[in-house]
Design an enzyme around this catalytic site. Structure first.
Site, PDB file in Angstrom:
ATOM      1  N   LYS A  27       0.876  -1.363  -0.172  1.00  0.00           N
ATOM      2  CA  LYS A  27      -0.018   0.020  -0.188  1.00  0.00           C
ATOM      3  C   LYS A  27       0.670   1.087   0.200  1.00  0.00           C
ATOM      4  O   LYS A  27       0.355   2.356  -0.718  1.00  0.00           O
ATOM      5  CB  LYS A  27      -1.275   0.300   1.259  1.00  0.00           C
ATOM      6  CG  LYS A  27      -2.222   0.727   0.951  1.00  0.00           C
ATOM      7  CD  LYS A  27      -2.999   1.106   2.069  1.00  0.00           C
ATOM      8  CE  LYS A  27      -2.653   1.011   3.747  1.00  0.00           C
ATOM      9  NZ  LYS A  27      -3.670   1.350   4.589  1.00  0.00           N
ATOM     10  N   ARG A  32       2.713   6.076  -3.925  1.00  0.00           N
ATOM     11  CA  ARG A  32       4.041   6.615  -3.676  1.00  0.00           C
ATOM     12  C   ARG A  32       3.785   6.371  -5.657  1.00  0.00           C
ATOM     13  O   ARG A  32       4.663   7.297  -6.252  1.00  0.00           O
ATOM     14  CB  ARG A  32       4.857   6.803  -2.971  1.00  0.00           C
ATOM     15  CG  ARG A  32       4.499   7.095  -1.751  1.00  0.00           C
ATOM     16  CD  ARG A  32       6.054   6.296  -0.634  1.00  0.00           C
ATOM     17  NE  ARG A  32       5.894   6.841   0.640  1.00  0.00           N
ATOM     18  CZ  ARG A  32       5.212   6.269   1.609  1.00  0.00           C
ATOM     19  NH1 ARG A  32       4.151   5.928   1.129  1.00  0.00           N
ATOM     20  NH2 ARG A  32       5.419   7.125   3.196  1.00  0.00           N
ATOM     21  N   GLY A 100      -6.010   7.663   5.529  1.00  0.00           N
ATOM     22  CA  GLY A 100      -4.644   8.896   5.912  1.00  0.00           C
ATOM     23  C   GLY A 100      -2.846   8.994   5.418  1.00  0.00           C
ATOM     24  O   GLY A 100      -3.161   9.696   5.308  1.00  0.00           O
ATOM     25  N   ARG A 128      -8.771  11.795  12.900  1.00  0.00           N
ATOM     26  CA  ARG A 128      -8.003  11.623  13.617  1.00  0.00           C
ATOM     27  C   ARG A 128      -6.686  13.108  13.141  1.00  0.00           C
ATOM     28  O   ARG A 128      -6.610  13.799  11.636  1.00  0.00           O
ATOM     29  CB  ARG A 128      -6.520  10.640  12.025  1.00  0.00           C
ATOM     30  CG  ARG A 128      -7.283   9.650  12.113  1.00  0.00           C
ATOM     31  CD  ARG A 128      -7.232   8.857  11.075  1.00  0.00           C
ATOM     32  NE  ARG A 128      -5.715   8.255  10.884  1.00  0.00           N
ATOM     33  CZ  ARG A 128      -5.058   7.363  10.053  1.00  0.00           C
ATOM     34  NH1 ARG A 128      -5.743   6.773   8.888  1.00  0.00           N
ATOM     35  NH2 ARG A 128      -4.028   6.927  10.456  1.00  0.00           N
ATOM     36  N   SER A 173       7.659   9.343  12.379  1.00  0.00           N
ATOM     37  CA  SER A 173       6.609   8.676  11.130  1.00  0.00           C
ATOM     38  C   SER A 173       7.515   9.373   9.255  1.00  0.00           C
ATOM     39  O   SER A 173       7.730  10.597   9.518  1.00  0.00           O
ATOM     40  CB  SER A 173       5.257  10.503  11.558  1.00  0.00           C
ATOM     41  OG  SER A 173       4.387  10.300  10.685  1.00  0.00           O
ATOM     42  N   GLN A 175       5.157   9.216   7.588  1.00  0.00           N
ATOM     43  CA  GLN A 175       4.253  10.446   7.060  1.00  0.00           C
ATOM     44  C   GLN A 175       4.287  12.058   6.920  1.00  0.00           C
ATOM     45  O   GLN A 175       4.375  12.353   6.057  1.00  0.00           O
ATOM     46  CB  GLN A 175       2.599  10.198   7.241  1.00  0.00           C
ATOM     47  CG  GLN A 175       1.913   8.249   6.365  1.00  0.00           C
ATOM     48  CD  GLN A 175       0.807   7.839   7.116  1.00  0.00           C
ATOM     49  OE1 GLN A 175       0.174   9.223   7.951  1.00  0.00           O
ATOM     50  NE2 GLN A 175       0.242   7.018   7.452  1.00  0.00           N
ATOM     51  N   ASP A 325       2.195  -0.695  12.335  1.00  0.00           N
ATOM     52  CA  ASP A 325       1.194  -0.922  11.280  1.00  0.00           C
ATOM     53  C   ASP A 325       0.731  -3.135  11.862  1.00  0.00           C
ATOM     54  O   ASP A 325      -0.065  -3.440  11.760  1.00  0.00           O
ATOM     55  CB  ASP A 325       0.667  -0.784   9.976  1.00  0.00           C
ATOM     56  CG  ASP A 325       0.594  -0.150   8.955  1.00  0.00           C
ATOM     57  OD1 ASP A 325       0.096   1.361  10.435  1.00  0.00           O
ATOM     58  OD2 ASP A 325       1.475   0.947   8.516  1.00  0.00           O
ATOM     59  N   LYS A 352      -3.788   5.723  14.738  1.00  0.00           N
ATOM     60  CA  LYS A 352      -4.608   5.602  13.247  1.00  0.00           C
ATOM     61  C   LYS A 352      -5.660   5.248  13.351  1.00  0.00           C
ATOM     62  O   LYS A 352      -6.335   6.356  13.641  1.00  0.00           O
ATOM     63  CB  LYS A 352      -3.348   4.152  13.706  1.00  0.00           C
ATOM     64  CG  LYS A 352      -1.834   3.512  13.502  1.00  0.00           C
ATOM     65  CD  LYS A 352      -1.488   4.738  12.333  1.00  0.00           C
ATOM     66  CE  LYS A 352      -0.024   4.310  12.533  1.00  0.00           C
ATOM     67  NZ  LYS A 352       0.310   4.552  11.144  1.00  0.00           N
TER      68      LYS A 352
END
Length: 441
Positions: A27, A32, A100, A128, A173, A175, A325, A352
Site C-alpha cells: 500500500k 507513492r 490517512g 484523526r 513518522s 508520513q 502497522d 491511527k
C-alpha cells in the site's frame, strides 16, 4: 466515497491453513507510485498496484489535479504526469475516504503548488489529527483552515515558491517525513528532514528512482534526508511488491494454527518494514525466506511459514517504527504465546484509523485473553498455545487492521468470535476473506 452497510462475521478454530497466498501490492509503495508518476513528464506504468479503496482515493485525487490515471484491461496502470509544479486546482473537494496516507502525502505535494484544496474523509479519517503535517508545511508557507483539533474537513492553500526548511521530526513518522520531502520537490533550494529514529524509506528509494536529487546522511542527530527542489521527474516502470503489512496476517495465522504451512509469495522485505518478522522469530516462529531477490529497488522473497510454539518476549521498542502497522496482529500472536509479552514504544497507534491500543485491548479481552493496557502498548499474558475462549463480539471501529487481526484471532478460538463489521477490510485487502476460505482446509 460511499459508505457500506456493516458486515458482521463470526470465526472459530478449524483445521490447519495450507497453500500459497499472494498478498495485494504494498500500500505504501502503491500510493507513492501514483503520486510520483503523476508529477513525472510522460507515461509511467505500474504493475501489481494495490486496488483497495485507499489507493483508489489517491488515484482519484491525482486525476482531479490534472494527471491522467487509467487502469488497462491488462491490469497495468498507466499514468501521464503533469510535471513538478503542474498540479491543477481541483473542481471539488478531495474525498480521501479512510486513507490517512493519501491525505498527509497529498498535503505535502500541494503545499508548494499555488492551488487551494479541501480534504474530506469518512468518520474514521475525520477523527484523526493532521497537526503533525500541518506544522512543518505551515513553516514552508502553506496555509490551513482545519476543523477543531487539526482534523478534516480541512482546506489548505499552497504557495509557490514555498520556503525550504530543515525539519526535525518530533516523533517517528514516515508520513510526516514524506510530506515534507514532497513539499520540497517544488521548493527552490534544499529541504531537509532530520529523522532521529529511522522509518520506512519507500519515499527516498522511489524519489531517487524517478530522478530526484536526494541524499541521506547518517549523523549524530540521526538520518538527514535532503532533497533539491524544482526537480524534474522522469517516468518509470514500477513493479509493486506484496505488502508486508498484509502478509503479516498470514504469517501470524500460520504460526498460531496447529498443523499450518503457508507460502506467502512475493513479499516486500524492506528493512524499515520487516520488524514483525524479526520479532516473531525472536518468539520462536518458523519463517523461511525463499528466492530472495530485488524488485524495483526493494528486497523481496517468498515466505514459508509453519506452525510453531511461540514464547512471550519483551519487544525491543526501537523496532516499533519498522512494524507500527503490524502491532495489532502482533498482539494476537502474543495472546497465543507461552508467557508474557511486553509490547511498548507504539504510542503512534493511538492516532491511527482507531486508537489501536485501546481497541485491541478491548477486542482481545472480549476473546478471552489476559491483557493490560499501558500508554504506549500492551502487556499480554499468553494462553501457551491453547485456544482462546472466544464467544464475544468485537468492535472493529471502522479499522481494517483491527478487523483482520481479530479475524485471525478467531481462528484460534474455541467458540465463534464475532467481528461486528469487516467491510473496512476493503480499504487495503479486498479479497482477504476469499483467500482465507481458500487456505482454511
Amino acid at each position: 466515497m460511499t459508505s457500506t452497510a456493516p458486515r458482521p462475521l463470526a470465526l472459530s478454530a478449524a483445521g490447519p491453513l495450507r497453500g500459497t497466498v499472494r498478498v495485494p501490492g504494498d500500500k505504501s509503495i502503491s500510493h507513492r507510485a501514483l503520486m510520483f508518476a503523476g508529477l513525472a513528464v510522460g507515461e509511467s506504468r505500474i504493475t501489481g498496484l494495490l486496488e483497495g479503496e485507499d489507493v483508489l482515493a489517491t488515484a482519484a485525487a491525482m486525476r482531479a489535479m490534472g494527471a491522467q490515471v487509467e487502469r488497462g484491461e491488462d491490469g497495468v496502470w498507466r499514468v501521464h504526469g503533469v510535471g513538478v509544479g503542474g498540479l491543477l486546482q481541483p473542481r471539488t473537494a478531495l474525498d480521501m475516504g479512510n486513507s490517512g496516507t493519501s491525505t498527509r502525502l497529498l498535503m505535502g505535494l500541494i503545499a508548494s503548488h499555488p492551488i487551494t484544496v479541501t480534504f474530506t474523509g469518512d468518520a474514521s479519517l475525520s477523527s484523526r489529527p493532521m497537526g503533525r503535517v500541518i506544522d512543518p508545511l505551515t513553516e514552508m508557507g502553506a496555509e490551513f483552515t482545519a476543523s477543531p483539533g487539526g482534523r478534516l474537513p480541512l482546506t489548505m492553500r499552497g504557495i509557490c515558491p514555498a520556503v525550504p526548511i530543515a525539519y526535525r521530526l518530533p516523533v517517528a513518522s514516515a508520513q510526516v517525513k514524506s510530506a515534507v520531502l514532497l513539499a520540497g520537490l517544488n521548493t527552490p533550494g534544499i529541504t531537509r528532514v532530520i529523522e532521529p529514529v529511522p522509518t520506512r524509506d519507500h519515499s527516498e528509494r522511489m524519489l531517487r528512482g524517478f530522478g530526484a536529487e536526494l541524499t541521506v546522511e547518517e549523523t549524530a542527530e540521526g538520518r538527514v534526508i535532503s532533497i533539491t527542489g524544482e526537480a524534474e521527474l522522469t517516468p518509470q516502470q514500477i513493479e509493486v511488491p506484496g505488502d508486508p503489512s498484509s502478509a503479516a496476517f498470514w504469517i501470524v495465522a500460520a504460526s498460531i494454527v496447529p498443523g499450518s504451512e503457508l507460502t506467502i509469495a512475493n513479499v516486500g522485505l524492506n528493512p524499515t518494514r520487516a520488524g514483525l518478522v524479526q520479532v516473531l522469530r525472536m518468539m520462536g516462529a518458523d519463517i523461511t525466506e525463499a528466492q530472495p531477490r530485488i524488485v524495483g529497488g526493494e528486497p523481496v522473497a517468498d515466505l514459508i511459514v509453519r506452525h510453531a510454539p511461540l514464547s512471550g518476549i519483551e519487544v525491543p521498542p526501537e523496532l516499533a517504527p519498522s512494524m507500527i502497522d503490524e502491532y495489532p496482529i502482533l498482539f494476537v500472536a502474543a495472546a497465543l504465546a507461552q508467557g508474557r509479552t511486553v509490547a511498548r514504544g507504539a504510542e503512534e497507534l493511538r492516532v491511527k484509523e482507531s486508537d489501536r491500543i485501546a481497541v485491541m485491548a478491548a477486542a482481545l479481552e472480549a476473546a478471552g485473553a489476559h491483557v493490560e493496557e499501558v500508554a504506549d502498548g500492551l502487556i499480554i499474558d499468553g494462553s501457551g498455545g491453547d485456544p482462546l475462549p472466544g464467544g464475544g463480539t468485537i468492535a472493529s471501529r471502522l479499522d481494517h487492521r483491527i478487523a483482520m487481526s481479530m479475524s485471525v484471532a478467531g481462528l484460534a478460538c474455541s467458540r465463534p468470535l464475532t467481528i461486528d463489521d469487516v467491510s473496512p477490510v476493503a480499504t487495503s485487502y479486498p479479497n482477504f476473506y476469499e483467500t482465507l476460505d481458500a487456505v482454511r482446509r
